[in-house]
Motif scaffolding. Structure first.
Motif, short mmCIF file in Angstrom:
data_model
loop_
_atom_site.label_atom_id
_atom_site.label_comp_id
_atom_site.label_asym_id
_atom_site.label_seq_id
_atom_site.Cartn_x
_atom_site.Cartn_y
_atom_site.Cartn_z
N GLN A 150 0.81 -1.22 0.00
CA GLN A 150 0.00 0.00 0.00
C GLN A 150 0.84 1.27 0.00
O GLN A 150 0.33 2.36 -0.28
N GLY A 151 2.13 1.16 0.32
CA GLY A 151 2.98 2.33 0.36
C GLY A 151 2.52 3.34 1.39
O GLY A 151 2.03 2.98 2.46
N HIS A 152 2.66 4.63 1.08
CA HIS A 152 2.22 5.70 1.99
C HIS A 152 1.75 6.87 1.15
O HIS A 152 2.50 7.83 0.90
N ALA A 153 0.50 6.79 0.73
CA ALA A 153 -0.06 7.78 -0.20
C ALA A 153 -0.15 9.17 0.42
O ALA A 153 -0.17 10.16 -0.31
N ALA A 154 -0.17 9.25 1.73
CA ALA A 154 -0.33 10.55 2.39
C ALA A 154 0.78 11.53 2.03
O ALA A 154 0.56 12.75 2.03
N ASP A 155 1.96 11.03 1.72
CA ASP A 155 3.08 11.91 1.39
C ASP A 155 3.39 11.96 -0.11
O ASP A 155 4.38 12.54 -0.53
N ALA A 156 2.54 11.33 -0.92
CA ALA A 156 2.76 11.34 -2.37
C ALA A 156 2.50 12.75 -2.93
O ALA A 156 1.80 13.55 -2.31
N PRO A 157 3.08 13.07 -4.09
CA PRO A 157 3.84 12.19 -4.99
C PRO A 157 5.32 12.16 -4.64
O PRO A 157 5.87 13.12 -4.12
N TYR A 158 5.94 11.02 -4.95
CA TYR A 158 7.37 10.83 -4.74
C TYR A 158 8.10 10.92 -6.08
O TYR A 158 7.51 10.75 -7.15
N ASP A 159 9.40 11.17 -5.99
CA ASP A 159 10.24 11.20 -7.19
C ASP A 159 10.77 9.82 -7.56
O ASP A 159 11.03 9.54 -8.73
N VAL A 160 10.95 8.98 -6.54
CA VAL A 160 11.58 7.67 -6.75
C VAL A 160 10.86 6.63 -5.90
O VAL A 160 10.51 6.90 -4.73
N LEU A 161 10.67 5.44 -6.46
CA LEU A 161 10.17 4.28 -5.72
C LEU A 161 11.28 3.23 -5.71
O LEU A 161 11.73 2.80 -6.77
N VAL A 162 11.71 2.84 -4.51
CA VAL A 162 12.70 1.77 -4.36
C VAL A 162 12.04 0.65 -3.57
O VAL A 162 11.58 0.87 -2.43
N ILE A 163 11.98 -0.52 -4.15
CA ILE A 163 11.49 -1.71 -3.44
C ILE A 163 12.71 -2.57 -3.17
O ILE A 163 13.30 -3.14 -4.09
N ASP A 164 13.10 -2.66 -1.89
CA ASP A 164 14.34 -3.36 -1.54
C ASP A 164 14.07 -4.84 -1.32
O ASP A 164 14.26 -5.40 -0.24
N GLY A 165 13.63 -5.47 -2.39
CA GLY A 165 13.29 -6.89 -2.37
C GLY A 165 12.58 -7.22 -3.66
O GLY A 165 12.35 -6.34 -4.50
N ALA A 166 12.21 -8.47 -3.82
CA ALA A 166 11.58 -8.92 -5.06
C ALA A 166 10.09 -9.12 -4.84
O ALA A 166 9.65 -9.61 -3.80
N VAL A 167 9.31 -8.74 -5.86
CA VAL A 167 7.85 -8.85 -5.80
C VAL A 167 7.35 -9.56 -7.05
O VAL A 167 7.93 -9.43 -8.12
N GLU A 168 6.28 -10.32 -6.90
CA GLU A 168 5.67 -10.96 -8.06
C GLU A 168 4.85 -9.97 -8.87
O GLU A 168 4.76 -10.07 -10.08
N ASP A 169 4.24 -9.03 -8.16
CA ASP A 169 3.34 -8.09 -8.81
C ASP A 169 3.65 -6.69 -8.30
O ASP A 169 3.79 -6.48 -7.09
#
Length: 222
Positions: A142-161
């Motif tokens: 779900q992330g953290h939409a309250a502080d969006a928009p962001y410049d960069v998204l980093v997911i420090d792991g692997a996701v299927e979707d």
């Protein structure tokens, strides 16, 4: 546990050996990322673990089924993210705070999301002295939409979707760096948010820890 000057010197040697043997030889071409990883003490974010294990090029168990990404995976993701000073970064999979500390070292403002309450406590403690870093506890997908928009998204792991709920928190043309799970193989990938969604492509196969909460819905069968 009291840290002696000898302990500190030994861990510094291990940290610089990690940089020399794991990063510089494996396409970690952003000198700022290399400097950050040579400077930030990884052992401070993984309490109770021997320093020799902390700096190995392998995933490290954090308990509860969670793992810290190998140093090389994190370094490659941060290199591809092309983070610059004053970027607003959404980090998914804060774990114990190490990657958030690296991103802060690059001069960015970090919102770090962690779903495991115990890990979130460790992260807040370890990051307490750093400005512009916020640890948010909640579902990773779900992330953290309250502080969006962001410049960069980093997911420090692997996701299927890669959920739209995350990419839509980026500004259009915002950068994405993530691990992907494809047919049981983990890959590192990068791309950008577009006006109509996102475009992310894998750039290398490699070990990357799988994060919970991102399983692709099972296809319906008659």
């Amino acid at each position: 546990m009291t840290t002696t000057s000898t302990d500190a010197a030994n861990t510094a040697v291990l940290r610089h050996a990690m940089v020399a043997s794991q990063l510089r030889t494996n396409a970690v071409s952003d000198a700022r990322v290399v400097t950050a990883m040579a400077t930030v003490p990884r052992e401070d974010f993984i309490p109770g673990t021997e320093a020799a294990l902390v700096y190995r090029d392998a995933a490290l168990s954090l308990g509860g089924g969670r793992f810290q990404n190998p140093p090389l995976a994190t370094a490659r993701l941060l290199t591809e993210a092309e983070i610059v000073s004053q970027d607003r970064v959404l980090l998914i999979g804060a774990a114990t705070g190490y990657t958030a500390a690296l991103i802060a070292r690059l001069g960015a403002k970090v919102t770090a999301v962690e779903s495991d309450p115990a890990l979130a406590v460790i992260a807040r403690t370890a990051l307490a002295g750093l400005p512009d870093v916020e640890v948010v506890e909640g579902p990773l997908a779900q992330g953290h939409a309250a502080d969006a928009p962001y410049d960069v998204l980093v997911i420090d792991g692997a996701v299927e979707d890669l959920p739209l709920a995350l990419t839509e928190q980026l500004r259009v043309d915002g950068r994405i760096a993530t691990g992907l799970v494809e047919r049981g193989v983990t890959r590192l990938a990068a791309g950008r948010r577009t006006a109509g969604g996102q475009g992310v492509q894998a750039f290398v196969d490699g070990e990357c820890v799988i994060l919970p909460g991102f399983a692709r819905p099972a296809a319906f069968r008659f």
